[in-house]
Design a protein around this motif. Structure first.
Motif, PDB file in Angstrom:
ATOM      1  N   PRO A  29       0.819  -1.213   0.000  1.00  0.00           N
ATOM      2  CA  PRO A  29       0.000   0.000   0.000  1.00  0.00           C
ATOM      3  C   PRO A  29       0.854   1.265   0.000  1.00  0.00           C
ATOM      4  N   PRO A  95      -6.027   4.161  -3.120  1.00  0.00           N
ATOM      5  CA  PRO A  95      -5.842   3.306  -1.949  1.00  0.00           C
ATOM      6  C   PRO A  95      -5.491   1.880  -2.376  1.00  0.00           C
ATOM      7  N   PRO A  96      -5.033   1.072  -1.400  1.00  0.00           N
ATOM      8  CA  PRO A  96      -5.052   1.289   0.047  1.00  0.00           C
ATOM      9  C   PRO A  96      -3.882   2.149   0.522  1.00  0.00           C
ATOM     10  N   TYR A  97      -4.085   2.755   1.726  1.00  0.00           N
ATOM     11  CA  TYR A  97      -3.091   3.629   2.321  1.00  0.00           C
ATOM     12  C   TYR A  97      -2.708   3.138   3.715  1.00  0.00           C
ATOM     13  N   VAL A  98      -1.448   3.381   4.072  1.00  0.00           N
ATOM     14  CA  VAL A  98      -0.985   3.304   5.457  1.00  0.00           C
ATOM     15  C   VAL A  98      -0.619   4.730   5.862  1.00  0.00           C
ATOM     16  N   ASP A 118     -12.491   2.578   4.671  1.00  0.00           N
ATOM     17  CA  ASP A 118     -12.317   1.511   3.689  1.00  0.00           C
ATOM     18  C   ASP A 118     -11.035   1.662   2.871  1.00  0.00           C
ATOM     19  N   GLU A 119     -10.378   2.819   2.990  1.00  0.00           N
ATOM     20  CA  GLU A 119      -9.171   3.072   2.206  1.00  0.00           C
ATOM     21  C   GLU A 119      -7.890   2.891   3.019  1.00  0.00           C
ATOM     22  N   VAL A 121      -5.492   0.841   5.611  1.00  0.00           N
ATOM     23  CA  VAL A 121      -5.256  -0.532   6.088  1.00  0.00           C
ATOM     24  C   VAL A 121      -4.291  -0.589   7.269  1.00  0.00           C
ATOM     25  N   GLY A 122      -3.753   0.539   7.680  1.00  0.00           N
ATOM     26  CA  GLY A 122      -2.861   0.554   8.831  1.00  0.00           C
ATOM     27  C   GLY A 122      -2.453   1.967   9.174  1.00  0.00           C
ATOM     28  N   ILE A 229      -7.827  -1.951  12.230  1.00  0.00           N
ATOM     29  CA  ILE A 229      -6.590  -1.975  11.454  1.00  0.00           C
ATOM     30  C   ILE A 229      -5.418  -2.123  12.414  1.00  0.00           C
ATOM     31  N   SER A 267      -8.179   1.064  17.890  1.00  0.00           N
ATOM     32  CA  SER A 267      -8.301  -0.206  17.161  1.00  0.00           C
ATOM     33  C   SER A 267      -8.068  -1.365  18.122  1.00  0.00           C
ATOM     34  N   ALA A 302      -1.241  -6.001   8.010  1.00  0.00           N
ATOM     35  CA  ALA A 302      -2.400  -5.697   7.172  1.00  0.00           C
ATOM     36  C   ALA A 302      -2.610  -6.759   6.104  1.00  0.00           C
TER      37      ALA A 302
END
Length: 303
Positions: A29, A95-98, A118-119, A121-122, A229, A267, A302
């Motif tokens: 990501p 995305p996905p983005y960290v 939803d975009e 992931v960490g 996440i 989280s 992730a």
């Protein structure tokens, strides 16, 4: 290193505004780096390169910081996130983005995650400024209030000081410009000096700080949600402040770490870790390996 002495890439995000973006590396990501209050992409100079060997990495200057054009006031977290979103669209960075947020940059990282779960992931929060920081720190250390009020008065004078274009060697010039940093090149030291002489920089900084525990905190509280996440919070202790008694410093540090525990609890997969003794607030510059390792761990978790 000298690429940080000039704009890396000016991305148009509106009819009259551009955001300075440093985009490097490849692979998903995408890691997005959010600098702290008053700071720039330079703070990520020791982090971005190593991360770029495995992932695409994006660092940016908030409006009015670094080489980005000033934005409309007040400079709230929602406006920072909107600017970033416009830059991501313009660059076609999907995305996905960290997300990696340092200090007050954690405001922007958290709001982005709350609004776009939803975009994302960490996330890694690096010695982040927590919720209601001003209130909790002043409650823990009453001696801090007069210091902060004095600093705020000085900051409010600085846009006018910068507009006067003070000459080197004058008191006004020295109040605006930080001493030369021997760890940086002459080109970067010169660029930092020039940026600190812009009235818009000081107006932006004061607006960000004025709204941090007001409008920006309210935006975060309104949008807050549980995030499922991997999340790592890296914590450092405050350096001693000579005018604050040791018992108040201990209370400030306890409140600081408690706020980090609160952020880790965003989280069920969140954890907080202490930086080694002697490592201060500027973890990305002092111990970039701690940030790099945390990002890699989050990406691995992730999946």
């Amino acid at each position: 290193m000298n690429r940080y002495a000039q704009p890396q890439r000016l991305v148009r995000i509106g009819a009259r505004r551009r955001l300075n973006v440093n985009l490097s590396g490849s692979g998903g990501p995408t890691v997005i780096l959010f600098a702290g209050g008053g700071r720039s992409t330079l703070d990520w100079s020791r982090v971005q390169g190593p991360l770029g060997r495995t992932n695409r990495v994006l660092a940016f200057d908030r409006a009015g910081m670094g080489f980005s054009d000033p934005g409309p006031l007040p400079r709230t977290t929602s406006r920072v996130v909107a600017d970033l979103r416009a830059a991501l669209v313009a660059l076609e960075v999907e995305p996905p983005y960290v997300l990696v947020g340092h200090s007050m940059g954690s405001f922007d990282a958290r709001l982005f995650a709350f609004l776009n779960p939803d975009e994302v992931v960490g996330m890694v929060l690096v010695d982040p400024r927590g919720n209601r920081h001003h209130q909790t720190s002043n409650a823990a250390a009453p001696s801090l209030g007069p210091i902060q009020r004095g600093e705020a008065r000085e900051r409010r004078r600085k846009p006018a000081m910068a507009r006067s274009k003070p000459a080197p060697g004058t008191a006004a010039y020295e109040a605006l410009v930080q001493p030369r940093d021997p760890t940086l090149t002459d080109e970067i030291n010169s660029a930092l000096r020039d940026l600190a002489l812009r009235p818009s920089y000081w107006r932006t900084l004061q607006s960000e700080l004025d709204w941090a525990d007001g409008g920006s905190d309210a935006e975060l509280r309104a949008a807050e949600r549980q995030l499922d996440i991997p999340l790592i919070v890296l914590s450092a202790l405050w350096a001693p402040i000579p005018s604050i008694p040791p018992d108040e410093m201990r209370a400030m540090n306890a409140a600081w770490l408690a706020s980090h525990d609160e952020l880790a609890a965003l989280s069920p997969r969140g954890v907080r870790r202490d930086a080694p003794e002697g490592v201060g607030h500027m973890i990305p510059l002092q111990r970039p390996d701690l940030v790099i390792d945390a990002v890699h761990e989050v990406i691995a978790a992730a999946g």
